[in-house]
Design an enzyme around this catalytic site. Structure first.
Site, short mmCIF file in Angstrom:
data_model
loop_
_atom_site.label_atom_id
_atom_site.label_comp_id
_atom_site.label_asym_id
_atom_site.label_seq_id
_atom_site.Cartn_x
_atom_site.Cartn_y
_atom_site.Cartn_z
N SER A 79 0.80 -1.22 0.00
CA SER A 79 0.00 0.00 0.00
C SER A 79 0.84 1.27 0.00
O SER A 79 0.30 2.38 0.08
CB SER A 79 -0.93 0.01 1.22
OG SER A 79 -0.16 -0.17 2.39
N THR A 181 -2.19 3.75 4.46
CA THR A 181 -1.18 4.78 4.22
C THR A 181 -0.29 4.86 5.44
O THR A 181 -0.76 4.67 6.55
CB THR A 181 -1.91 6.14 4.08
OG1 THR A 181 -2.66 6.10 2.87
CG2 THR A 181 -0.95 7.31 4.05
N THR A 199 1.71 7.03 0.27
CA THR A 199 0.81 5.91 -0.04
C THR A 199 0.81 5.60 -1.54
O THR A 199 1.16 6.46 -2.36
CB THR A 199 -0.63 6.28 0.38
OG1 THR A 199 -1.47 5.15 0.29
CG2 THR A 199 -1.22 7.37 -0.51
N ARG A 209 -6.62 9.09 -10.11
CA ARG A 209 -7.27 9.35 -8.82
C ARG A 209 -6.21 9.74 -7.77
O ARG A 209 -5.17 9.11 -7.65
CB ARG A 209 -8.03 8.11 -8.36
CG ARG A 209 -8.73 8.26 -7.01
CD ARG A 209 -7.89 7.79 -5.83
NE ARG A 209 -8.62 7.81 -4.56
CZ ARG A 209 -8.05 7.60 -3.37
NH1 ARG A 209 -6.77 7.37 -3.30
NH2 ARG A 209 -8.76 7.64 -2.27
N THR A 232 -5.58 8.15 7.60
CA THR A 232 -5.52 6.98 6.72
C THR A 232 -6.94 6.51 6.47
O THR A 232 -7.86 6.86 7.21
CB THR A 232 -4.66 5.86 7.35
OG1 THR A 232 -4.62 4.75 6.45
CG2 THR A 232 -5.22 5.40 8.68
N GLY A 233 -7.12 5.74 5.42
CA GLY A 233 -8.45 5.25 5.09
C GLY A 233 -8.96 5.85 3.80
O GLY A 233 -8.17 6.29 2.97
N1 ASP Z 1 -5.85 7.48 2.42
C1 ASP Z 1 -5.32 6.77 1.31
C2 ASP Z 1 -6.04 7.19 0.06
O1 ASP Z 1 -7.23 7.44 0.09
C3 ASP Z 1 -5.43 5.30 1.42
C4 ASP Z 1 -5.32 4.69 2.79
O2 ASP Z 1 -4.89 5.26 3.74
O3 ASP Z 1 -5.69 3.55 2.96
O4 ASP Z 1 -5.41 7.21 -0.97
#
Ligand code: ASP
Length: 321
Positions: A79, A181, A199, A209, A232-233
């Site tokens: 990731s 991330t 990330t 994107r 994160t997320g």
């Molecule tokens: N926040 C990151 C994104 O949307 C991905 C992640 O943290 O899982 O690209």
């Protein structure tokens, strides 16, 4: 589920023994500076690298850059950086940003072929009048500044992508495989705060994107008067509330880092009551006193802490659901 996270779950007995320390943190416990905190289990390896700098009274900015380079360079982390899962066209595109104690910041988005986007972001900060470079422009800039062009798509990631192509369904699942991330924030012994966030973004995303991670104020925000936050997320939800900036501003209004992270997560729930049940977002914050907070939509968000009091341990964040 990532192997590292599976190991973490299996090691729940160890985690249980940390419960009392965790309770302290959930109340924004004050710890002795310096301190470095970072998202997810891979934060441990990253923190260890950052600590080499912080423990010698080094600068938080240098520590966070060196720290997040660890998962960036690890082909097994799918990731971040090398080995990151590609977009739906099979291209590994990376997002990163960095911010220092003087509100200097730099970022790159949709950058291909460079293992350490965080260091390109730092060059953007230090060598240009700009904050954010994207795509081909970011790559050109990186190559002109001595970074090497490499193939970031590992055999494993390519295999996973080809498997995904069979159904080609894009469904982000909280805490599982297709996003994570590293966000790292640190307070150094001179009481300066800095942060870094890097990330490969959502796996199998539409080419082009960009999520929250390279967006100053969304994936990361630092204000040396107050503290710092990172996220994160599902980046789209973090961008909608300018998440990390919101957390820092909530701390400015007198909230502890823990309260600030909780209020930001609740803002997402208020905006997206149904969707918020299905996705993961987590925030991590520190203030200038070395207090920290962490909170997520769903269970499963972990973070790693390294300070004089806490020698690099993983904690479970509390969650809304
Ligand atoms: N926040 C990151 C994104 O949307 C991905 C992640 O943290 O899982 O690209």
């Amino acid at each position: 589920m990532k192997t590292s996270r599976r190991k973490f779950i299996q090691a729940s007995a160890t985690i249980a023994s940390l419960a009392s320390a965790q309770k302290l943190f959930s109340q924004s416990q004050k710890v002795t500076k310096p301190i470095v905190v970072s998202t997810w289990n891979f934060g441990v390896g990253a923190n260890a690298e950052a600590w080499k700098i912080l423990s010698k009274n080094g600068r938080a900015l240098d520590a966070v850059e060196a720290g997040v380079q660890v998962p960036e360079g690890d082909p097994k982390e799918t990731s971040v950086g090398l080995g990151g899962l590609p977009d739906r066209d099979g291209r590994v595109t990376l997002d990163a940003c960095i911010m220092d104690e003087n509100a200097n910041c730099g970022a790159v988005a949709c950058l291909e072929h460079i293992i350490h986007p965080i260091s390109v972001a730092r060059k953007v900060m230090e060598k240009t009048p700009h904050v954010l470079l994207v795509g081909d422009g970011a790559l050109q800039f990186a190559l002109a500044n001595g970074f090497k062009k490499e193939n970031l798509l590992t055999e494993e990631s390519e295999k996973a992508w080809k498997e995904w192509l069979k159904k080609a369904q894009y469904k982000p699942i909280a805490n599982i495989e297709n996003h994570d991330t590293i966000g790292m924030i640190a307070l150094d012994s001179s009481q300066n705060v800095s942060g870094a966030c890097t990330t490969s973004g959502m796996a199998y995303k539409i080419h082009g994107r960009v999520g929250d991670s390279p967006i100053i104020g969304a994936g990361l925000f630092v204000d040396n008067e107050i503290g710092a936050a990172t996220s994160t997320g599902v980046g789209e939800e973090v961008i909608r509330i300018c998440g990390s900036h919101l957390v820092v501003e909530l701390m400015r209004q007198g909230n502890s880092p823990q309260e600030a992270c909780e209020l930001a997560v609740k803002r997402i729930v208020k905006n997206q009551p149904e969707k918020s049940k299905e996705i993961q977002v987590g925030f991590l914050a520190i203030n200038k006193n070395g207090e920290l907070g962490a909170y997520a939509l769903q269970k499963g968000f972990t973070y790693a802490v390294y300070s004089n009091d806490v020698p690099n341990k993983i904690f479970d964040a509390k969650s809304f659901y």
